[in-house]
Structures are given as structure tokens and as C-alpha cells.
Scaffold this motif. Structure first.
Motif, mmCIF file in Angstrom:
data_model
loop_
_atom_site.group_PDB
_atom_site.id
_atom_site.type_symbol
_atom_site.label_atom_id
_atom_site.label_comp_id
_atom_site.label_asym_id
_atom_site.label_seq_id
_atom_site.Cartn_x
_atom_site.Cartn_y
_atom_site.Cartn_z
ATOM 1 N N MET A 73 -0.746 26.749 4.252
ATOM 2 C CA MET A 73 -1.862 25.873 3.464
ATOM 3 C C MET A 73 -1.717 24.286 4.503
ATOM 4 N N THR A 74 -3.042 24.711 4.644
ATOM 5 C CA THR A 74 -3.663 23.684 5.579
ATOM 6 C C THR A 74 -4.213 22.076 5.481
ATOM 7 N N GLY A 75 -3.985 21.436 6.155
ATOM 8 C CA GLY A 75 -4.686 19.733 5.352
ATOM 9 C C GLY A 75 -5.972 19.900 4.856
ATOM 10 N N VAL A 76 -6.910 20.395 5.181
ATOM 11 C CA VAL A 76 -8.028 21.097 4.780
ATOM 12 C C VAL A 76 -8.366 21.242 3.271
ATOM 13 N N GLU A 77 -6.822 22.699 3.205
ATOM 14 C CA GLU A 77 -6.888 22.908 1.606
ATOM 15 C C GLU A 77 -6.080 22.292 1.352
ATOM 16 N N PHE A 78 -5.469 21.566 1.882
ATOM 17 C CA PHE A 78 -4.615 20.369 0.631
ATOM 18 C C PHE A 78 -5.311 19.313 -0.161
ATOM 19 N N LEU A 79 -5.749 19.646 0.873
ATOM 20 C CA LEU A 79 -7.346 17.928 0.360
ATOM 21 C C LEU A 79 -8.343 18.512 -0.500
ATOM 22 N N ILE A 127 0.985 -1.233 -0.015
ATOM 23 C CA ILE A 127 0.250 -0.082 -0.228
ATOM 24 C C ILE A 127 1.145 1.028 0.220
ATOM 25 N N VAL A 128 0.330 2.412 -0.471
ATOM 26 C CA VAL A 128 1.386 3.236 -0.848
ATOM 27 C C VAL A 128 0.909 3.914 0.025
ATOM 28 N N VAL A 129 1.532 5.072 1.271
ATOM 29 C CA VAL A 129 0.918 6.080 1.291
ATOM 30 C C VAL A 129 1.545 6.763 1.944
ATOM 31 N N LEU A 130 1.311 8.274 1.737
ATOM 32 C CA LEU A 130 2.391 9.405 1.830
ATOM 33 C C LEU A 130 1.708 10.441 2.992
ATOM 34 N N TYR A 131 2.457 10.586 4.012
ATOM 35 C CA TYR A 131 2.307 11.343 5.203
ATOM 36 C C TYR A 131 2.807 12.610 4.549
ATOM 37 N N VAL A 132 2.203 13.624 5.118
ATOM 38 C CA VAL A 132 2.420 15.105 4.874
ATOM 39 C C VAL A 132 1.917 15.792 6.405
ATOM 40 N N PHE A 186 6.114 2.744 10.461
ATOM 41 C CA PHE A 186 5.586 1.321 8.508
ATOM 42 C C PHE A 186 6.696 1.538 7.448
ATOM 43 N N ARG A 187 7.416 1.710 7.431
ATOM 44 C CA ARG A 187 8.243 1.341 6.366
ATOM 45 C C ARG A 187 8.758 0.051 5.713
ATOM 46 N N ILE A 188 8.319 -1.008 6.831
ATOM 47 C CA ILE A 188 7.988 -1.958 6.598
ATOM 48 C C ILE A 188 6.666 -2.309 5.791
ATOM 49 N N LYS A 189 5.867 -2.423 6.689
ATOM 50 C CA LYS A 189 4.474 -2.548 6.066
ATOM 51 C C LYS A 189 4.112 -2.071 4.556
ATOM 52 N N TYR A 190 4.235 -0.610 4.696
ATOM 53 C CA TYR A 190 3.682 0.286 3.750
ATOM 54 C C TYR A 190 4.798 0.969 2.650
ATOM 55 N N LYS A 191 4.669 1.185 1.399
ATOM 56 C CA LYS A 191 5.611 2.125 0.956
ATOM 57 C C LYS A 191 5.632 3.758 1.519
ATOM 58 N N VAL A 192 5.891 3.935 2.115
ATOM 59 C CA VAL A 192 5.871 5.253 2.878
ATOM 60 C C VAL A 192 6.440 6.403 2.174
ATOM 61 N N LEU A 193 5.601 7.481 1.697
ATOM 62 C CA LEU A 193 6.245 9.048 1.204
ATOM 63 C C LEU A 193 6.112 9.921 2.125
ATOM 64 N N THR A 194 6.887 10.896 1.935
ATOM 65 C CA THR A 194 6.843 11.669 2.837
ATOM 66 C C THR A 194 6.863 13.345 2.195
ATOM 67 N N ALA A 195 6.340 14.069 2.276
ATOM 68 C CA ALA A 195 5.888 15.659 2.408
ATOM 69 C C ALA A 195 6.154 16.673 3.326
ATOM 70 N N ILE A 196 6.920 17.569 3.103
ATOM 71 C CA ILE A 196 7.161 18.886 4.565
ATOM 72 C C ILE A 196 5.682 19.517 3.925
ATOM 73 N N SER A 197 5.111 19.860 3.272
ATOM 74 C CA SER A 197 4.261 20.732 2.902
ATOM 75 C C SER A 197 3.083 20.026 2.351
ATOM 76 N N GLY A 198 2.258 21.082 1.803
ATOM 77 C CA GLY A 198 1.284 20.873 0.961
ATOM 78 C C GLY A 198 1.522 21.039 -0.373
ATOM 79 N N GLU A 199 2.531 22.067 -0.793
ATOM 80 C CA GLU A 199 2.775 21.923 -2.070
ATOM 81 C C GLU A 199 3.845 20.852 -2.646
#
Length: 155
Positions: A62-68, A7-12, A26-39
């Protein structure tokens, strides 16, 4: 050897420590991608097929809601989870109404609860993908049926 089809998970999150912690857990169970901002997360989405998006609510620019809300049209399939350290009901309401979130969790997150939520979010993602594929097949079938009816009428 890595497990295929993770499962590919993006954590912001704007806090780098949270990104590191999430990836470590979570890196062992999922493919984890990360981002430090909405942009930055939007750039990650453009270059990866993401199944589940988890975003912090309180971030600068950008708040989480604005990003989504900003990504709904271009990336409608990933299932969305909102995290916040504050009991901000307005943010939750906005997230449901504008950001189309699947689930809301508070920070600090509980590893087991977050893991179960990601699993459920992926099930929702798969249902959306299956529905999209089925709709595509139905569209083709309708076009074929229309063609056959026209041929019958013309003969």
C-alpha cells in the motif's frame, strides 16, 4: 514527568531505521506513534487519537497515497503529510487529489523543516476540530429554533 497535551504524530514508513530516527528526534516534543505499513497504521489509528499523520509514499502492498485515501472517511480530522525520496510528481498530484494532504516533503527530511510543518499541520487540525464543534453547536441551535417556531405556530 511528561508534558501534557503533546501533539500526537503517527509516522508510517516501511524502513525501520527511518521509524527509529524519527522517534529519536521528535519523541521529546511530540507523542510519536509509528507503523511499518499502511495496514499497521490503520490499527494504530483505531486505537489512538492522532493529530498529524506523516507517511512515506513508496511502501510495499500500500503506497502512502493509497493509505491516506483509505482512511479519509473513517479518520477525516488528522492532518496529512507525504514524504518521498523520489521526485514523483504523479504521486504528489495523487496525494493532493486523493489523499487530501496538507504538505509534501522530500526524503531525507530536514529536521527543522519537518518540525515547522508538523506545527503548522497541528494548527490545521485544531481548526478542523473547532469547525466540527461549531457545526455541531449550530445544528443543535437550528433544531432548538425549529422546535420553538413549531411551538409558536401551534399556539
Amino acid at each position: 514527568m511528561s508534558k501534557p497535551n503533546k501533539i500526537v504524530v503517527l509516522y508510517v514508513d516501511d524502513e525501520e531505521n527511518n521509524l527509529v530516527s524519527f522517534k529519536a528526534v521528535f519523541r521529546i516534543k511530540y507523542k510519536v506513534l509509528t507503523a511499518i505499513s499502511g495496514e499497521e497504521a490503520i490499527k494504530v489509528l483505531k486505537n489512538n487519537d492522532v493529530n498529524v499523520i506523516i507517511t512515506d509514499q513508496r511502501m510495499p502492498n500500500m503506497t502512502g497515497v493509497e493509505f491516506l485515501e483509505n482512511i479519509i472517511d473513517e479518520f477525516p480530522l488528522p492532518t496529512r503529510i507525504l514524504l518521498t525520496g523520489y521526485a514523483d510528481m504523479n504521486a504528489v498530484i495523487d496525494a493532493v487529489n486523493k489523499g487530501k494532504i496538507f504538505h509534501y516533503l522530500t526524503k531525507p527530511w530536514n529536521e527543522e523543516e519537518l518540525d515547522m510543518t508538523i506545527t503548522k499541520a497541528y494548527e490545521v487540525f485544531r481548526e478542523k476540530v473547532d469547525e466540527k464543534e461549531m457545526n455541531s453547536k449550530l445544528t443543535i441551535s437550528n433544531e432548538q429554533l425549529e422546535f420553538l417556531v413549531r411551538q409558536k405556530l401551534l399556539s
